[in-house]
Write a protein that holds these residues in place. Structure first.
Motif, PDB file in Angstrom:
ATOM      1  N   VAL A  95      50.948  42.825 101.537  1.00 52.60           N
ATOM      2  CA  VAL A  95      51.611  41.768 102.318  1.00 52.60           C
ATOM      3  C   VAL A  95      50.774  41.340 103.531  1.00 52.60           C
ATOM      4  N   ASP A  96      49.907  42.234 104.007  1.00 50.92           N
ATOM      5  CA  ASP A  96      49.071  41.877 105.162  1.00 50.92           C
ATOM      6  C   ASP A  96      48.160  40.689 104.840  1.00 50.92           C
ATOM      7  N   ASP A  97      47.828  40.532 103.553  1.00 48.97           N
ATOM      8  CA  ASP A  97      47.003  39.379 103.168  1.00 48.97           C
ATOM      9  C   ASP A  97      47.720  38.074 103.493  1.00 48.97           C
ATOM     10  N   ILE A  98      49.048  38.137 103.577  1.00 48.51           N
ATOM     11  CA  ILE A  98      49.822  36.949 103.956  1.00 48.51           C
ATOM     12  C   ILE A  98      50.050  36.929 105.465  1.00 48.51           C
ATOM     13  N   LEU A  99      50.541  38.077 105.987  1.00 49.27           N
ATOM     14  CA  LEU A  99      50.910  38.100 107.410  1.00 49.27           C
ATOM     15  C   LEU A  99      49.701  37.928 108.325  1.00 49.27           C
ATOM     16  N   ASP A 100      48.526  38.398 107.880  1.00 49.53           N
ATOM     17  CA  ASP A 100      47.333  38.301 108.736  1.00 49.53           C
ATOM     18  C   ASP A 100      46.495  37.059 108.452  1.00 49.53           C
TER      19      ASP A 100
ATOM     20  N   LEU B 186      50.963  26.598  98.097  1.00 45.48           N
ATOM     21  CA  LEU B 186      51.188  28.037  97.988  1.00 45.48           C
ATOM     22  C   LEU B 186      49.828  28.701  97.776  1.00 45.48           C
ATOM     23  N   ILE B 187      49.396  29.477  98.752  1.00 46.49           N
ATOM     24  CA  ILE B 187      48.030  30.005  98.618  1.00 46.49           C
ATOM     25  C   ILE B 187      47.978  31.524  98.403  1.00 46.49           C
ATOM     26  N   LYS B 188      49.111  32.212  98.615  1.00 50.45           N
ATOM     27  CA  LYS B 188      49.113  33.672  98.387  1.00 50.45           C
ATOM     28  C   LYS B 188      50.479  34.111  97.885  1.00 50.45           C
ATOM     29  N   ILE B 189      50.456  35.052  96.941  1.00 44.83           N
ATOM     30  CA  ILE B 189      51.704  35.648  96.437  1.00 44.83           C
ATOM     31  C   ILE B 189      51.531  37.159  96.485  1.00 44.83           C
ATOM     32  N   ALA B 190      52.424  37.840  97.219  1.00 49.38           N
ATOM     33  CA  ALA B 190      52.332  39.302  97.296  1.00 49.38           C
ATOM     34  C   ALA B 190      53.480  39.944  96.537  1.00 49.38           C
ATOM     35  N   ASP B 191      53.132  40.913  95.698  1.00 50.23           N
ATOM     36  CA  ASP B 191      54.146  41.691  94.985  1.00 50.23           C
ATOM     37  C   ASP B 191      53.489  42.988  94.541  1.00 50.23           C
ATOM     38  N   LEU B 192      54.317  44.048  94.396  1.00 45.26           N
ATOM     39  CA  LEU B 192      53.728  45.310  93.927  1.00 45.26           C
ATOM     40  C   LEU B 192      53.263  45.166  92.484  1.00 45.26           C
ATOM     41  N   ASP B 193      53.961  44.316  91.729  1.00 44.53           N
ATOM     42  CA  ASP B 193      53.579  44.086  90.327  1.00 44.53           C
ATOM     43  C   ASP B 193      52.882  42.731  90.215  1.00 44.53           C
TER      44      ASP B 193
END
Ligand code: HSE
Length: 433
Positions: free
Chosen positions: A65-70, A40-47
């Motif tokens: 989320v772009d840090d994950i999708l891109d 697991l290298i990235k976790i995206a959340d507003l908080d």
């Protein structure tokens, strides 16, 4: 050992936290033993500020989320944000970028399953959703793999932990709906806004997904009959108990002759000695009747952080194994488009009913009620006047034989006009499973 497969998680709520716990801590040795290397290298959340009780290495949390999708390294995206949007758009974007997706989003799959499965197939990637139904119970794999040599005849499910917890409390402790709901919220079993659970919508989404897998029916979720538990009272649960029944929120799907299916979700009287009656609190159960295996029961924790995370991580492991082997999940036409099964209108379904009237305790009342039943071709099985009369009105409970829902609805409209009947008439459907 194959190259490590990189995962990005979108949505760091309760289930997300469970997934992180499994991937960062508990599952590391297990995965190593199975020669699965996922990271697991990235976790995206507003908080990304709140403390979830897990130490997250630097550089993993992001609000974008772009840090994950891109990120071209990421091969699997876990979508745990729930709801239709932006979940749907993010999923489609992930597919376009060639990323496999794992989700727990039952609302999304129930409504947009056809579009999403088709898009996943077209993109040539895997899309898995074990966590969308039954939390930790592997019912999706059960239907897709374990039972795929069977024609499925019926499915009965207790598919919502919150409502089952509430009904169990009302049944066991005689506590009113509002009070148990407040207790469930305090203990974290029910959401602050429990509407989708108590209205039956959550169970509806789940049965629509199971029906797609089991029967190949591409249903419009809005056309399936659904009634919640908001109007149930302890009085009805007690009356049902005296008659040998327990009240459960049941999701029901049955295959009929002539390419037709029956699907519905509503509070249901089930015999108190049936297996379903013994499924209590936050537990879920799905009973599947297969042509070769007969009746099988899947039982376990249908909600909560770790059971749901178990299903999410199991999908990640499945995808990782397939990626290692150079294969993927491919949905067949039956899963995408359905096979033309027709949903039977609720009015055309036959079942037994429990009705409780609050009626005047005077001569001729039963005659007026039974005349309406007779006029609508509904046969009464039993009539019970329960409890001592402490006012002019008494509870009158009537059980019917099999009757058409359409006839019952017409009868209900007439009962409601009777002067001798006071307040709401409680109607609960009966299933002799
Ligand atoms: N809210 C659901 C339940 C769990 O109470 O069962 C997630 O599907």
């Amino acid at each position: 050992m194959n190259d490590s497969i990189k995962i990005g998680l979108i949505g760091f709520g309760t289930v997300g936290t469970g997934v992180v716990k499994l991937l960062f801590e508990e599952n590391k040795p297990l995965l190593r033993d199975r020669e699965i290397d996922i990271d697991l290298i990235k976790i995206a959340d507003l908080d990304i500020i709140s403390d979830r009780g897990i130490k997250i290495p630097d550089g993993i949390l992001t609000t974008n989320v772009d840090d994950i999708l891109d990120d071209p390294q990421i091969g699997i995206v876990i979508e745990l944000i729930g709801g239709y949007e932006p979940a749907r758009s993010l999923t489609l974007r992930a597919f376009e970028k060639g990323k496999c997706v794992v989700t727990a989003n039952k609302a999304l799959i129930a409504k947009y399953g056809r579009e999403l499965f088709e898009a996943a197939n077209n993109a040539g990637i895997s899309y898995l959703f074990e966590a969308s139904v039954g939390g930790g119970i592997p019912i999706i794999r059960g239907l897709n793999n374990g039972l795929n040599a069977n024609t499925i005849k019926s499915i009965y499910g207790i598919l919502n932990g919150t409502t089952n917890y509430i009904l169990s409390g009302m049944t066991r402790d005689g506590v009113d709906y509002d009070e148990v709901l407040a207790m469930a919220q305090k203990l974290g079993y029910a959401e602050a806004d429990p509407t989708s659970d108590v209205s039956g919508q959550d169970a509806l989404n789940k049965i629509v997904i199971l029906v797609r897998l089991a029967f190949g029916a591409d249903l419009n979720v809005e056309t399936v009959f659904c009634e919640g538990i908001e109007n149930l009272t302890v009085q009805d649960i007690d009356c049902a108990g005296q008659l040998g029944y327990t009240v459960k929120l049941l999701a029901i799907a049955k295959r009929h002759e002539g390419n037709r299916i029956e699907v519905r979700v509503h509070p249901t009287l089930v015999p108190s000695e049936s297996i379903m009656a013994y499924v209590e609190d936050e537990f879920n159960a799905v009973e599947v009747d297969g042509s070769a295996v007969g009746r099988e029961l899947f039982y376990g924790k249908g909600a909560g952080m770790m059971p749901t995370a178990s299903a999410v991580v199991s999908d990640c492991i499945d995808i990782a194994s397939r990626l290692n082997a150079g294969t993927r999940v491919n949905f067949n036409r039956h899963m995408i488009e359905g096979n033309g099964l027709e949903l039977i209108a609720i009015e055309d379904i036959t079942m037994r009913y429990y009705l409780r009237f609050t009626a005047k305790d005077q001569p001729g009342v039963l005659f007026q009620i039974s005349k309406i039943f007779a006029d609508e071709n509904i046969s009464i099985e039993s009539v019970i006047q329960l409890g001592a009369s402490d006012s002019d009105y008494v509870p009158l409970v009537i059980m019917t034989h099999d009757a058409l829902e359409g006839d019952m609805r017409r009868a209900m409209r007439q009962f409601e006009k009777l002067e001798v009947v006071h307040g709401r008439i409680q109607l609960i459907r009966v299933e002799d499973i």
